[in-house]
Design a protein around this motif. Structure first.
Motif, PDB file in Angstrom:
ATOM      1  N   PRO A 209       0.742  -0.934   0.025  1.00  0.00           N
ATOM      2  CA  PRO A 209       0.416   0.363   0.280  1.00  0.00           C
ATOM      3  C   PRO A 209       0.695   1.049   0.269  1.00  0.00           C
ATOM      4  N   ALA A 211       3.711   1.705  -1.853  1.00  0.00           N
ATOM      5  CA  ALA A 211       3.812   2.353  -3.000  1.00  0.00           C
ATOM      6  C   ALA A 211       3.349   3.451  -3.422  1.00  0.00           C
ATOM      7  N   THR A 289      -1.926  -1.405  -5.440  1.00  0.00           N
ATOM      8  CA  THR A 289      -1.718  -2.328  -4.230  1.00  0.00           C
ATOM      9  C   THR A 289      -2.246  -3.268  -4.690  1.00  0.00           C
ATOM     10  N   HIS A 290      -1.504  -4.156  -3.555  1.00  0.00           N
ATOM     11  CA  HIS A 290      -2.469  -5.340  -3.560  1.00  0.00           C
ATOM     12  C   HIS A 290      -2.145  -6.482  -4.993  1.00  0.00           C
TER      13      HIS A 290
ATOM     14  N   PRO B  27      -7.595   1.295  -3.321  1.00  0.00           N
ATOM     15  CA  PRO B  27      -7.971  -0.257  -2.938  1.00  0.00           C
ATOM     16  C   PRO B  27      -6.356   0.611  -1.057  1.00  0.00           C
ATOM     17  N   GLY B  28      -6.577  -0.263  -0.714  1.00  0.00           N
ATOM     18  CA  GLY B  28      -5.320  -0.237   0.289  1.00  0.00           C
ATOM     19  C   GLY B  28      -5.539  -0.399   1.708  1.00  0.00           C
ATOM     20  N   VAL B  29      -4.917  -0.228   3.026  1.00  0.00           N
ATOM     21  CA  VAL B  29      -5.111  -1.152   3.930  1.00  0.00           C
ATOM     22  C   VAL B  29      -6.795  -0.590   5.000  1.00  0.00           C
ATOM     23  N   GLY B  58      -5.349   3.474   4.252  1.00  0.00           N
ATOM     24  CA  GLY B  58      -4.262   3.695   4.082  1.00  0.00           C
ATOM     25  C   GLY B  58      -3.334   3.671   2.661  1.00  0.00           C
ATOM     26  N   VAL B  59      -3.479   4.570   2.009  1.00  0.00           N
ATOM     27  CA  VAL B  59      -2.211   3.601   0.786  1.00  0.00           C
ATOM     28  C   VAL B  59      -1.466   4.928   0.401  1.00  0.00           C
ATOM     29  N   MET B  60      -1.117   4.251   0.059  1.00  0.00           N
ATOM     30  CA  MET B  60       0.252   5.631  -0.552  1.00  0.00           C
ATOM     31  C   MET B  60       0.884   6.446   0.524  1.00  0.00           C
ATOM     32  N   LYS B  61       0.920   6.291   1.811  1.00  0.00           N
ATOM     33  CA  LYS B  61       1.317   6.776   2.804  1.00  0.00           C
ATOM     34  C   LYS B  61       0.643   8.056   3.678  1.00  0.00           C
ATOM     35  N   PRO B  84      -6.429  -5.887   4.201  1.00  0.00           N
ATOM     36  CA  PRO B  84      -5.862  -5.422   2.335  1.00  0.00           C
ATOM     37  C   PRO B  84      -7.167  -5.329   1.978  1.00  0.00           C
ATOM     38  N   GLU B  86      -9.793  -3.543  -1.533  1.00  0.00           N
ATOM     39  CA  GLU B  86      -9.668  -3.269  -2.843  1.00  0.00           C
ATOM     40  C   GLU B  86     -10.685  -2.156  -3.465  1.00  0.00           C
TER      41      GLU B  86
END
Lengths: 322, 97
Positions: A209, A211, A289-290, B27-29, B58-61, B84, B86
């Motif tokens: 994630p 990236a 991501t993933h 997508p992310g966490v 959370g994605v791309m910091k 994770p 989508e």
């Protein structure tokens, strides 16, 4: 004028990049997928170096203050114009007052919106690209926010004639994660054991994630380094080497690999064990991501051949629109 | 933190209440709490107002707040904390009156 109603997750102004300043530590920035960026520009009659909007994962909602010709290329974000679906990889006419709206990416990660005349922000050091890490270029050096207004440059005279033109299917890339991303091994692949070198190109890596435009951090098996005596000038970690310039697209292995993308640091002391070939960097940038990544090591000759074929495909798109 | 993302919802009318499902716009966490030591933003049965944060992605910091866009009661939470996810995945059910 284009008004930003909703900015999406991460939308920035990008172009072919801020080349020529790498030696002072300035990365090129620019569109992560140069192929989709150029194709979108060609569709509206622009040269490849006109600035587009790069939208990541989730697109924006934009209101047009004037008539324009636009094109979307790259990831599919289910675009609509005044709630009616519009095609991607095709030039579309918009009228003053129209709302262009995009959802989340279902295929690929990044979509480029080109507008005839280009997004007209002030160039900085020869480029309109946004470098968000230190806040320069693009629109105020940052991702777009709701309420931002963007000027459009003077459209080329022939843009109106291009409405309805599209990129041939044979030149529309697939973003599925099946195909291998080609790399050339080096400069510091000597730091990896033979087994780990083989593992790098055999393993199925997962895009993490984190990236982003700076780097694509990948998750997968641990890699082992050849035992050595720490050289003068190198750090203590087995992945450290004496500082060197990092090629754009190079894969460093502080532990898990990170592919350095267009906003990355330009040099340092991590071993870079391979470099993603220029023709495949845009395809990597379209991985979400993933999703998975596999690498295939190719010769420099193959890498240059891939670059030539990539350029020929873009030239075919450009000349088909003349 | 950038502008709050759009929510995509599916609605099913049912008498006086309406059940909606909040889906991931990226997508992310999936995070149920702002910090590992904090209580979750919402639990099943909690009442929320429009604009209340129900989770983070959370994605791309960056952490993106996902909010309720109508008042209602939190139903099933469909994803494990820190799993994770989508884009388009169903996250939280919400029943509004």
């Amino acid at each position: 004028m284009i008004s930003v109603e909703k900015p999406g997750v991460l939308t920035t102004v990008q172009d072919v990049g801020r080349d020529g300043h790498y030696h002072i530590g300035m990365p090129p920035s620019g569109a992560m997928d140069q192929y989709a960026h150029a194709a979108a520009n060609y569709l509206v009659g622009n040269d490849a170096d006109a600035a587009t909007l790069e939208m990541t994962y989730q697109g924006c909602d934009l209101r047009f203050g004037e008539d324009a010709v636009v094109a979307l290329a790259g990831a599919d974000m289910t675009p609509t114009l005044n709630d009616e679906p519009i095609p991607t990889w095709e030039a579309v006419a918009v009228e003053a007052g129209d709302e262009l709206s995009l959802q989340y990416a279902t295929d690929g990660a990044r979509t480029y919106l080109a507008v005839a005349g280009g997004v007209d922000v002030e160039p900085l050091m020869g480029s309109r690209s946004t470098y968000t890490l230190i806040g320069l270029g693009g629109h105020e050096g940052r991702p777009l926010q709701a309420g931002d207004e963007l000027s459009i440059g003077d459209p080329p005279g022939r843009s109106a004639d291009l409405v309805g033109s599209r990129v041939d299917d044979e030149h529309v890339p697939e973003y599925a994660d099946k195909s291998a991303i080609r790399i050339v091994l080096g400069l510091c692949d000597y730091r990896l054991t033979e087994e780990s070198k083989a593992e790098l190109c055999k393993a199925e890596w997962t895009v993490t994630p984190e990236a982003d435009r700076v780097g694509y951090r990948l998750d997968g098996p641990d890699l082992d380094f050849v035992p050595r005596e720490q050289p003068f000038g190198a750090g203590t970690d087995p992945s450290n080497v004496v500082d060197l310039g990092y090629p754009v697209g190079s894969i460093q292995v502080p532990q898990q690999p990170i592919v350095l993308m267009r906003d990355a640091v330009t040099g340092g002391g991590y071993a870079t064990v391979g470099t993603v070939v220029s023709a495949d960097r845009g395809l990597l940038a379209q991985r979400r991501t993933h999703q998975t990544v596999t690498f295939e090591d190719v010769s420099l000759e193959d890498a240059l051949d891939a670059r030539t074929r990539n350029e020929a495909a873009l030239e075919a798109i450009r000349s088909s629109l003349e | 933190m950038y502008e709050r993302p759009t929510l995509n919802r599916t609605a099913t009318g049912r008498n006086m209440t309406e059940e909606t499902t909040i889906t991931a716009p990226m997508p992310g966490v999936f995070y149920r709490r702002s910090d590992p030591d904090e209580a979750p933003f919402v639990e099943k049965g909690d009442r929320v107002e429009a604009g209340d944060v129900v989770c983070l992605v959370g994605v791309m910091k960056n952490f993106h707040e996902i909010t309720a866009d109508a008042a209602g009661v939190v139903g099933e939470i469909l994803v494990e904390d820190e799993a994770p996810i989508e884009a388009g995945q169903e996250l939280v059910r919400l029943t509004s009156e």
